[in-house]
Design an enzyme around this catalytic site. Structure first.
Site, PDB file in Angstrom:
ATOM      1  N   LYS A  22      79.939  27.877  48.071  1.00 44.17           N
ATOM      2  CA  LYS A  22      80.193  26.782  49.021  1.00 44.17           C
ATOM      3  C   LYS A  22      79.501  27.054  50.361  1.00 44.17           C
ATOM      4  CE  LYS A  22      84.218  26.712  51.442  1.00 44.17           C
ATOM      5  NZ  LYS A  22      84.009  26.570  52.885  1.00 44.17           N
ATOM      6  N   ASN A  23      79.681  28.272  50.874  1.00 45.28           N
ATOM      7  CA  ASN A  23      79.185  28.557  52.226  1.00 45.28           C
ATOM      8  C   ASN A  23      77.669  28.719  52.293  1.00 45.28           C
ATOM      9  OD1 ASN A  23      81.743  28.336  53.179  1.00 45.28           O
ATOM     10  ND2 ASN A  23      82.034  30.527  53.613  1.00 45.28           N
ATOM     11  N   ARG A  92      84.767  21.602  59.273  1.00 44.53           N
ATOM     12  CA  ARG A  92      84.124  22.186  60.424  1.00 44.53           C
ATOM     13  C   ARG A  92      82.619  22.403  60.212  1.00 44.53           C
ATOM     14  NH1 ARG A  92      84.756  25.736  64.626  1.00 44.53           N
ATOM     15  NH2 ARG A  92      83.238  27.395  64.437  1.00 44.53           N
ATOM     16  N   CYS A 116      89.725  24.062  58.933  1.00 42.89           N
ATOM     17  CA  CYS A 116      90.892  24.915  58.740  1.00 42.89           C
ATOM     18  C   CYS A 116      91.613  25.177  60.055  1.00 42.89           C
ATOM     19  CB  CYS A 116      90.461  26.264  58.163  1.00 42.89           C
ATOM     20  SG  CYS A 116      90.105  26.229  56.417  1.00 42.89           S
ATOM     21  N   ARG A 121      88.427  28.409  67.133  1.00 47.59           N
ATOM     22  CA  ARG A 121      87.124  28.199  66.499  1.00 47.59           C
ATOM     23  C   ARG A 121      86.184  27.279  67.274  1.00 47.59           C
ATOM     24  NH1 ARG A 121      87.774  27.856  60.040  1.00 47.59           N
ATOM     25  NH2 ARG A 121      85.696  28.736  60.133  1.00 47.59           N
ATOM     26  N   PRO A 122      85.785  27.671  68.475  1.00 49.22           N
ATOM     27  CA  PRO A 122      84.852  26.836  69.244  1.00 49.22           C
ATOM     28  C   PRO A 122      83.422  26.877  68.685  1.00 49.22           C
ATOM     29  CG  PRO A 122      85.334  28.867  70.423  1.00 49.22           C
ATOM     30  CD  PRO A 122      86.150  28.902  69.166  1.00 49.22           C
ATOM     31  N   VAL A 123      82.550  26.009  69.212  1.00 53.43           N
ATOM     32  CA  VAL A 123      81.146  25.989  68.787  1.00 53.43           C
ATOM     33  C   VAL A 123      80.218  26.227  69.983  1.00 53.43           C
ATOM     34  CG1 VAL A 123      81.435  24.593  66.701  1.00 53.43           C
ATOM     35  CG2 VAL A 123      81.123  23.444  68.887  1.00 53.43           C
ATOM     36  N   ASP A 124      80.761  26.903  71.007  1.00 52.57           N
ATOM     37  CA  ASP A 124      79.990  27.125  72.238  1.00 52.57           C
ATOM     38  C   ASP A 124      78.684  27.878  71.986  1.00 52.57           C
ATOM     39  OD1 ASP A 124      82.038  29.115  71.626  1.00 52.57           O
ATOM     40  OD2 ASP A 124      81.234  30.228  73.330  1.00 52.57           O
ATOM     41  N   GLN A 125      78.675  28.768  71.005  1.00 47.12           N
ATOM     42  CA  GLN A 125      77.461  29.562  70.767  1.00 47.12           C
ATOM     43  C   GLN A 125      76.339  28.715  70.158  1.00 47.12           C
ATOM     44  OE1 GLN A 125      77.316  32.792  71.907  1.00 47.12           O
ATOM     45  NE2 GLN A 125      79.322  32.179  72.690  1.00 47.12           N
ATOM     46  N   ASP A 308      87.440  36.063  54.686  1.00 50.02           N
ATOM     47  CA  ASP A 308      87.772  35.101  53.633  1.00 50.02           C
ATOM     48  C   ASP A 308      88.437  35.758  52.414  1.00 50.02           C
ATOM     49  OD1 ASP A 308      86.877  33.016  55.146  1.00 50.02           O
ATOM     50  OD2 ASP A 308      84.993  32.716  54.078  1.00 50.02           O
ATOM     51  N   ILE A 330      88.485  38.684  62.966  1.00 49.86           N
ATOM     52  CA  ILE A 330      87.574  37.545  63.145  1.00 49.86           C
ATOM     53  C   ILE A 330      88.297  36.329  63.713  1.00 49.86           C
ATOM     54  CG2 ILE A 330      85.910  36.004  62.010  1.00 49.86           C
ATOM     55  CD1 ILE A 330      84.984  38.805  61.767  1.00 49.86           C
ATOM     56  N   ARG A 400      88.976  22.195  48.471  1.00 44.22           N
ATOM     57  CA  ARG A 400      87.799  22.248  49.339  1.00 44.22           C
ATOM     58  C   ARG A 400      86.865  23.379  48.913  1.00 44.22           C
ATOM     59  NH1 ARG A 400      89.316  23.440  55.000  1.00 44.22           N
ATOM     60  NH2 ARG A 400      87.090  23.711  54.965  1.00 44.22           N
TER      61      ARG A 400
HETATM   62  C1  UD1 Z   1      81.941  30.949  58.448  1.00 47.14           C
HETATM   63  C2  UD1 Z   1      82.424  30.590  57.064  1.00 47.14           C
HETATM   64  C3  UD1 Z   1      83.904  30.913  56.927  1.00 47.14           C
HETATM   65  C4  UD1 Z   1      84.172  32.365  57.323  1.00 47.14           C
HETATM   66  C5  UD1 Z   1      83.570  32.689  58.687  1.00 47.14           C
HETATM   67  C6  UD1 Z   1      83.651  34.156  59.043  1.00 47.14           C
HETATM   68  C7  UD1 Z   1      80.977  28.745  56.457  1.00 47.14           C
HETATM   69  C8  UD1 Z   1      80.832  27.286  56.200  1.00 47.14           C
HETATM   70  N1  UD1 Z   1      82.185  29.181  56.848  1.00 47.14           N
HETATM   71  O1  UD1 Z   1      82.669  30.131  59.362  1.00 47.14           O
HETATM   72  O2  UD1 Z   1      84.291  30.697  55.576  1.00 47.14           O
HETATM   73  O3  UD1 Z   1      85.559  32.580  57.378  1.00 47.14           O
HETATM   74  O4  UD1 Z   1      82.177  32.325  58.707  1.00 47.14           O
HETATM   75  O5  UD1 Z   1      83.041  34.936  58.084  1.00 47.14           O
HETATM   76  O6  UD1 Z   1      80.041  29.502  56.287  1.00 47.14           O
HETATM   77  N2  UD1 Z   1      83.017  31.618  67.494  1.00 47.14           N
HETATM   78  C9  UD1 Z   1      83.016  31.242  68.817  1.00 47.14           C
HETATM   79  N3  UD1 Z   1      82.042  30.381  69.244  1.00 47.14           N
HETATM   80  C10 UD1 Z   1      81.118  29.858  68.405  1.00 47.14           C
HETATM   81  C11 UD1 Z   1      81.126  30.235  67.062  1.00 47.14           C
HETATM   82  C12 UD1 Z   1      82.092  31.131  66.637  1.00 47.14           C
HETATM   83  O7  UD1 Z   1      83.848  31.682  69.599  1.00 47.14           O
HETATM   84  O8  UD1 Z   1      80.271  29.060  68.865  1.00 47.14           O
HETATM   85  C13 UD1 Z   1      84.044  32.587  66.998  1.00 47.14           C
HETATM   86  C14 UD1 Z   1      85.003  31.954  66.017  1.00 47.14           C
HETATM   87  O9  UD1 Z   1      86.075  31.304  66.671  1.00 47.14           O
HETATM   88  C15 UD1 Z   1      85.440  33.162  65.228  1.00 47.14           C
HETATM   89  C16 UD1 Z   1      84.172  34.038  65.180  1.00 47.14           C
HETATM   90  O10 UD1 Z   1      83.360  33.578  66.258  1.00 47.14           O
HETATM   91  O11 UD1 Z   1      86.453  33.866  65.908  1.00 47.14           O
HETATM   92  C17 UD1 Z   1      83.375  33.937  63.896  1.00 47.14           C
HETATM   93  O12 UD1 Z   1      83.218  32.578  63.538  1.00 47.14           O
HETATM   94  P1  UD1 Z   1      81.973  32.042  62.685  1.00 47.14           P
HETATM   95  O13 UD1 Z   1      81.247  33.171  62.046  1.00 47.14           O
HETATM   96  O14 UD1 Z   1      81.207  31.100  63.521  1.00 47.14           O
HETATM   97  O15 UD1 Z   1      82.722  31.223  61.549  1.00 47.14           O
HETATM   98  P2  UD1 Z   1      82.144  29.952  60.844  1.00 47.14           P
HETATM   99  O16 UD1 Z   1      80.659  30.024  60.857  1.00 47.14           O
HETATM  100  O17 UD1 Z   1      82.811  28.747  61.364  1.00 47.14           O
END
Ligand code: UD1
Length: 421
Positions: A22-23, A92, A116, A121-125, A308, A330, A400
């Site tokens: 899936k990922n 997400r 989830c 879980r922000p997307v700031d990065q 996971d 994480i 999912r």
């Molecule tokens: C992906 C996987 C998910 C897995 C996770 C960690 C997919 C579709 N999903 O999720 O199954 O559990 O990796 O291995 O591939 N963070 C920030 N800012 C950001 C981005 C991330 O603060 O802009 C934080 C997140 O809140 C979290 C950590 O960084 O604490 C890691 O998150 P991230 O690796 O981005 O997870 P996903 O890519 O969403």
């Protein structure tokens, strides 16, 4: 809403096939937006998250043709670069359209994601990286609005290791002007699978699988055909199902290749895990001991133990001999399965991001509620060994990410059925 009803006690044996990841599939489906030529993907799993992504891409104007596990995507016509809230809120990973849309069309409007309920879980990065590549980005009315005439290559450093963040930036950089270097990049195998697909489309990427990825932008990408890698988390989950039931199971179409940390812990728990390889195919066999030994884990980015698989190992430890300490590094708030496991009789104490699990001799069936994707899997595992019936509600989370989980478990001898709740 559907629920699963499991009668515990069956020892799992036999063989079952693992689906595509899936990922890996989710970002690779989005890569279709980077080219005006068709992208054909094989081994695409039939999952709700995949259906949601295909619906989103179709809404944007991508032509999608599906035949069995093969999907062809063609973003050759007019693309509407908008990802609306009603589709993004359930998943997400929809954020993965942002980089490709911006790189190819110069604009994107993407709803802030839901998905989830595991922490903030922000997307700031993702946003910071695209801004460094010259994009103008604002967040208004719950939408990310991004614009850039042409993205420029840049040196990017993410504050933490982010999987989808790395993927979004890598896709954006493929069509940027000049070289992009992503430092502190995620090393997850799914990032490598995406890089391989992008390379087949003509992208110039090196270093995927390490923490420094270099991408030299090209003016356009072509079509390609790519096979999605096997799902390492589904593999790990079924290995746990074999382990918790004292079973002997062979998983086909997958390998231990990306699962070292998980396999190590299963061996520490007393399981015998064998990687099997013939010229035609790879498979993994697990033979479980009569009783598992408790194993402590600490989640961290790849190649360390995956978050996971944390919930599934909590279920294993709940019935193992001894006490295990589980540290989640994480995600905050990713122990929601613990209270549900406690309802089945597990002995778990939570303190912040640490759970202490003392194995009990028996769990008892009860009604429990799935709270997120992997939490659901841990409840199913516990149900496989609990006395009597376990009813797992809200299994839309499970749908999912696990293709036909009850059919696969039934094949291995489990007593499990789906009912309308
Ligand atoms: C992906 C996987 C998910 C897995 C996770 C960690 C997919 C579709 N999903 O999720 O199954 O559990 O990796 O291995 O591939 N963070 C920030 N800012 C950001 C981005 C991330 O603060 O802009 C934080 C997140 O809140 C979290 C950590 O960084 O604490 C890691 O998150 P991230 O690796 O981005 O997870 P996903 O890519 O969403």
């Amino acid at each position: 809403m559907d629920k699963l009803v499991i009668t515990g006690g069956a020892r799992l044996t036999g063989e079952v096939a693992v689906s595509g990841a899936k990922n890996a599939a989710l970002p690779i489906l989005c890569a279709s937006l980077l080219s005006s030529e068709p992208l054909t993907l094989r081994n695409v799993p039939a999952l709700n998250d995949i259906a949601t992504m295909l619906k989103l891409l179709t809404r944007m104007g991508v032509t999608v043709t599906r035949e069995g596990d093969s999907v062809t995507l063609h973003a050759g016509g007019v693309i509407e670069p908008v990802a609306p809230y009603e589709l993004v809120k359930t998943m997400r990973a929809s954020i993965l359209v942002l980089g490709p849309l911006l790189a190819r069309l110069g604009e994107a409007r993407v709803s802030l994601p839901g998905g989830c309920a595991i922490g903030a879980r922000p997307v700031d990065q993702h946003i910071k990286g695209l801004q460094s590549m010259g994009a103008e980005i604002g967040v208004e009315h719950g939408y990310i609005s991004a614009k850039a005439t042409r993205l420029r290559g840049a040196r990017l450093f993410t504050d933490m290791v982010t999987v989808t963040g790395t993927e979004n930036l890598m896709m954006a950089a493929c069509l940027a002007d000049g070289e992009t270097v992503i430092e502190n990049a995620a090393r997850e195998p799914e990032v490598v699978d995406l890089a391989q697909c992008l390379s087949a489309m003509g992208a110039r990427i090196s270093g995927a699988g390490t923490d420094v990825i270099r991408i030299r932008g090209v003016p356009r990408l072509a079509g390609a055909t790519h096979r999605i890698m096997p799902d390492r988390i589904e593999t790990g989950t079924f290995l746990c199902a074999a382990a918790i039931t004292g079973g002997d199971v062979r998983l086909t179409g997958t390998s231990t290749g990306y699962l070292d940390a998980v396999v190590d812990k299963l061996m520490d728990a007393g399981c015998d895990v064998q990687a099997e390889k013939t010229p035609a195919a790879e498979s993994v066999r697990l033979i479980a001991p009569a009783r598992l030994k408790a194993v402590s884990i600490r989640t961290a980015p790849y190649p360390a133990f995956p978050t996971d698989m944390q919930a599934q190992f909590m279920a294993l430890n709940a019935v193992a001999e001894g006490t295990a300490v589980i540290r989640e590094t994480i995600f905050e708030n990713r122990f929601m399965h613990a209270v549900e496991l406690q309802r089945l009789g597990a002995d778990i104490r939570i303190d912040g991001n640490t759970a202490v699990v003392s194995g009990v001799n028996r769990l008892q069936g009860a009604t429990v509620m799935a709270t997120d994707l992997r939490a659901s899997a841990s409840l199913v595992l516990a149900g496989l060994v609990a006395d009597g019936e376990t009813h797992v509600e809200r299994i839309y989370h499970l749908d999912r990410g696990y293709e036909g989980i009850e059919a696969k478990l039934t094949r291995l001898g489990a007593t499990i059925r789906r009912e309308k709740a």
